[in-house]
Motif scaffolding. Structure first.
Motif, PDB file in Angstrom:
ATOM      1  N   ASP A  28       1.689  78.032  53.957  1.00  0.00           N
ATOM      2  CA  ASP A  28       2.318  77.389  55.112  1.00  0.00           C
ATOM      3  C   ASP A  28       3.830  77.350  54.937  1.00  0.00           C
ATOM      4  O   ASP A  28       4.328  76.787  53.969  1.00  0.00           O
ATOM      5  CB  ASP A  28       1.763  75.965  55.259  1.00  0.00           C
ATOM      6  CG  ASP A  28       2.064  75.360  56.631  1.00  0.00           C
ATOM      7  OD1 ASP A  28       2.777  76.003  57.428  1.00  0.00           O
ATOM      8  OD2 ASP A  28       1.582  74.254  56.895  1.00  0.00           O
ATOM      9  N   GLN A  29       4.531  77.991  55.848  1.00  0.00           N
ATOM     10  CA  GLN A  29       6.002  78.047  55.857  1.00  0.00           C
ATOM     11  C   GLN A  29       6.548  78.816  54.663  1.00  0.00           C
ATOM     12  O   GLN A  29       6.983  78.244  53.670  1.00  0.00           O
ATOM     13  CB  GLN A  29       6.601  76.639  55.899  1.00  0.00           C
ATOM     14  CG  GLN A  29       6.408  75.982  57.247  1.00  0.00           C
ATOM     15  CD  GLN A  29       7.130  74.645  57.320  1.00  0.00           C
ATOM     16  OE1 GLN A  29       6.517  73.626  57.568  1.00  0.00           O
ATOM     17  NE2 GLN A  29       8.430  74.666  57.096  1.00  0.00           N
ATOM     18  N   GLU A  39      -3.379  72.502  63.425  1.00  0.00           N
ATOM     19  CA  GLU A  39      -2.786  71.894  62.217  1.00  0.00           C
ATOM     20  C   GLU A  39      -1.699  70.924  62.631  1.00  0.00           C
ATOM     21  O   GLU A  39      -1.547  69.844  62.068  1.00  0.00           O
ATOM     22  CB  GLU A  39      -2.220  73.005  61.314  1.00  0.00           C
ATOM     23  CG  GLU A  39      -1.799  72.532  59.930  1.00  0.00           C
ATOM     24  CD  GLU A  39      -0.328  72.118  59.816  1.00  0.00           C
ATOM     25  OE1 GLU A  39       0.064  71.650  58.745  1.00  0.00           O
ATOM     26  OE2 GLU A  39       0.427  72.252  60.803  1.00  0.00           O
ATOM     27  N   GLU A  40      -0.937  71.360  63.634  1.00  0.00           N
ATOM     28  CA  GLU A  40       0.238  70.577  64.049  1.00  0.00           C
ATOM     29  C   GLU A  40      -0.133  69.221  64.656  1.00  0.00           C
ATOM     30  O   GLU A  40       0.696  68.333  64.739  1.00  0.00           O
ATOM     31  CB  GLU A  40       1.089  71.389  65.043  1.00  0.00           C
ATOM     32  CG  GLU A  40       1.626  72.703  64.488  1.00  0.00           C
ATOM     33  CD  GLU A  40       2.690  72.510  63.403  1.00  0.00           C
ATOM     34  OE1 GLU A  40       3.001  71.356  63.054  1.00  0.00           O
ATOM     35  OE2 GLU A  40       3.190  73.539  62.908  1.00  0.00           O
ATOM     36  N   HIS A  91      -2.560  78.141  58.927  1.00  0.00           N
ATOM     37  CA  HIS A  91      -2.783  77.764  60.336  1.00  0.00           C
ATOM     38  C   HIS A  91      -2.047  78.717  61.268  1.00  0.00           C
ATOM     39  O   HIS A  91      -0.959  79.215  60.926  1.00  0.00           O
ATOM     40  CB  HIS A  91      -2.407  76.300  60.583  1.00  0.00           C
ATOM     41  CG  HIS A  91      -0.935  75.996  60.605  1.00  0.00           C
ATOM     42  ND1 HIS A  91      -0.166  76.092  61.751  1.00  0.00           N
ATOM     43  CD2 HIS A  91      -0.091  75.574  59.637  1.00  0.00           C
ATOM     44  CE1 HIS A  91       1.077  75.734  61.478  1.00  0.00           C
ATOM     45  NE2 HIS A  91       1.153  75.412  60.200  1.00  0.00           N
ATOM     46  N   ASP A 135       6.856  78.704  60.717  1.00  0.00           N
ATOM     47  CA  ASP A 135       5.750  77.737  60.737  1.00  0.00           C
ATOM     48  C   ASP A 135       4.771  78.088  61.859  1.00  0.00           C
ATOM     49  O   ASP A 135       4.936  77.644  62.961  1.00  0.00           O
ATOM     50  CB  ASP A 135       6.326  76.329  60.929  1.00  0.00           C
ATOM     51  CG  ASP A 135       5.265  75.250  60.787  1.00  0.00           C
ATOM     52  OD1 ASP A 135       4.149  75.560  60.342  1.00  0.00           O
ATOM     53  OD2 ASP A 135       5.561  74.104  61.139  1.00  0.00           O
ATOM     54  N   ASN A 136       3.748  78.881  61.637  1.00  0.00           N
ATOM     55  CA  ASN A 136       3.385  79.404  60.366  1.00  0.00           C
ATOM     56  C   ASN A 136       2.997  80.879  60.505  1.00  0.00           C
ATOM     57  O   ASN A 136       2.038  81.339  59.927  1.00  0.00           O
ATOM     58  CB  ASN A 136       2.220  78.567  59.781  1.00  0.00           C
ATOM     59  CG  ASN A 136       1.852  79.020  58.407  1.00  0.00           C
ATOM     60  OD1 ASN A 136       2.680  79.495  57.658  1.00  0.00           O
ATOM     61  ND2 ASN A 136       0.571  78.924  58.091  1.00  0.00           N
TER      62      ASN A 136
END
Ligand SMILES: [Zn+2]
Length: 383
Positions: free
Chosen positions: A179-180, A151-152, A108, A119-120
């Motif tokens: 992700d992350q 996404e968030e 994302h 992130d991210n």
């Protein structure tokens, strides 16, 4: 006791070596990873990529310009609406030799309360490096890169894509979510680890293959990075809507003891462990190459990968190359630095003269007649 321990140690080491099976054609590509920190600087300098913001649109334009620069022509916007905002998932396709088979590599690109280096931004630049490097490599399975939006806000973009845009008739073999990655700078112990995330919940029919492919990802982690893979469960990121729809998923998420920076203004470039991020990108690229070239019988009931045997090994004057398939194949023997030193074709079995080659370690690769790598093995030429 000490003797038993050392025997056990040798057995464990051998089984790990077998599992790793280093492939130089992947190793050589990994050496090309060099641009991610520069792109992360550019991406984070755009600002906070909050869903619905102008900064997020600018980040989207930035990403599209990068893919064009890499030589991609098939770039689509998957448009959807959330609250009062028009949002876009960005989809980039690299077709494979089989037009109906795909894997998805996704990350994302929206952020929350921060410029989102970890992130991210980290997942986004890992996707960019992977896409840049794999662009010129022929793969059997197509690779679709997707940058999801919102996404968030609860996986809004990926949910929309799975429900409305994904072609249910195509053979989508795997979703690899990034992700992350990288973890917080200073968390040296935590950042030596990487979570390889498998599907342990929801729909159960797809769990076994997710376990298998996540184990493969863990083996690739050992082979192509210094990180220690930790098998974990997938949750709360863009692979979940795919999981809900029955698809096979896996993911990478950096283990870090201090997640205090995420969703705060401290999630910036200064707080990100770029060395750890590079290691994870190596895993992401190795995984994408591995799954798209399909060198494991991962897609149950489709293709049997022809195996081959070389003997004796170590060899001296001659080596026998034996195929367990009836197809005519090409072989290439490469030196350690990647140069092809011998090549030819083989049906069933052939003896290859090694007289002109020096003592050392080589890699024998078996290819289809149109050049797709099927399998490879190490060959030692002894004095
Ligand atoms: Zn995230």
């Amino acid at each position: 006791m000490a003797r038993l321990f050392s025997i056990l140690f040798i057995l464990v080491s051998c089984s790990q070596l077998r599992a790793q099976n280093y492939d130089y054609s992947i190793g050589r590509q990994i050496e090309k990873i060099d641009s991610f920190s520069f792109w992360l600087e550019e991406l984070t300098s755009i600002g906070v990529r909050e869903t619905g913001s102008e900064e997020l649109n600018l980040a989207g334009e930035y990403l599209i310009s990068k893919y064009k620069q890499f030589g991609y022509t098939d770039i689509k916007l998957d448009t959807f609406y959330y609250s009062d905002d028009t949002l876009y998932n960005i989809i980039i396709e690299k077709p494979g030799l089989d037009p109906n088979k795909w894997i998805i590599v996704c990350s994302h690109y929206d952020s929350k309360n921060s410029v989102g280096a970890n992130d991210n931004g980290s997942g986004v630049v890992a996707t960019l490096e992977t896409a840049r490097i794999i662009q010129s490599i022929e793969t059997r399975v197509g690779v679709r890169f997707i940058h999801f939006s919102a996404e968030e806000q609860g996986l809004i973009g990926s949910n929309y894509y799975v429900k409305n845009s994904l072609d249910t008739l195509e053979d989508l073999q795997l979703v690899l979510n990034l992700d992350q990655l990288g973890g917080t700078l200073g968390e040296t112990e935590g950042n030596k680890k990487i979570y390889c995330e498998r599907d342990e919940a929801g729909v159960t029919s797809n769990n076994a293959l997710s376990y298998l492919k996540t184990d493969t990802l863990a083996n690739l982690t050992r082979a192509y990075s210094f990180l220690e893979p930790v098998i974990s469960n997938a949750y709360s990121s863009d692979y979940i809507p795919f999981e809900d729809a029955g698809y096979i998923i896996t993911g990478l998420y950096q283990y870090s003891d201090d997640n205090g920076t995420v969703h705060t203004s401290n999630d910036d470039l200064e707080h990100l462990d770029l060395d750890a991020l590079k290691q994870v990108i190596q895993v992401a690229l190795a995984g994408t190459m591995y799954f798209s070239r399909n060198t494991l019988p991962l897609s149950v009931g489709t293709t049997v990968i022809p195996k081959f045997e070389i003997f004796p090994n170590p060899a001296q004057d001659f080596v026998q190359l034996k195929l367990y398939s009836n197809e005519k194949m090409n072989y290439k023997i490469r030196s350690f630095d990647g140069k092809t030193v011998l090549d030819g074709t083989v049906i069933h079995q052939t003896a290859i003269s090694l007289h002109d080659l020096q003592v050392g370690v080589y890699v024998v690769g078996i290819y289809t007649l149109n050049g797709v790598l099927i399998n490879s093995s190490k060959l030692i030429i002894a004095p």
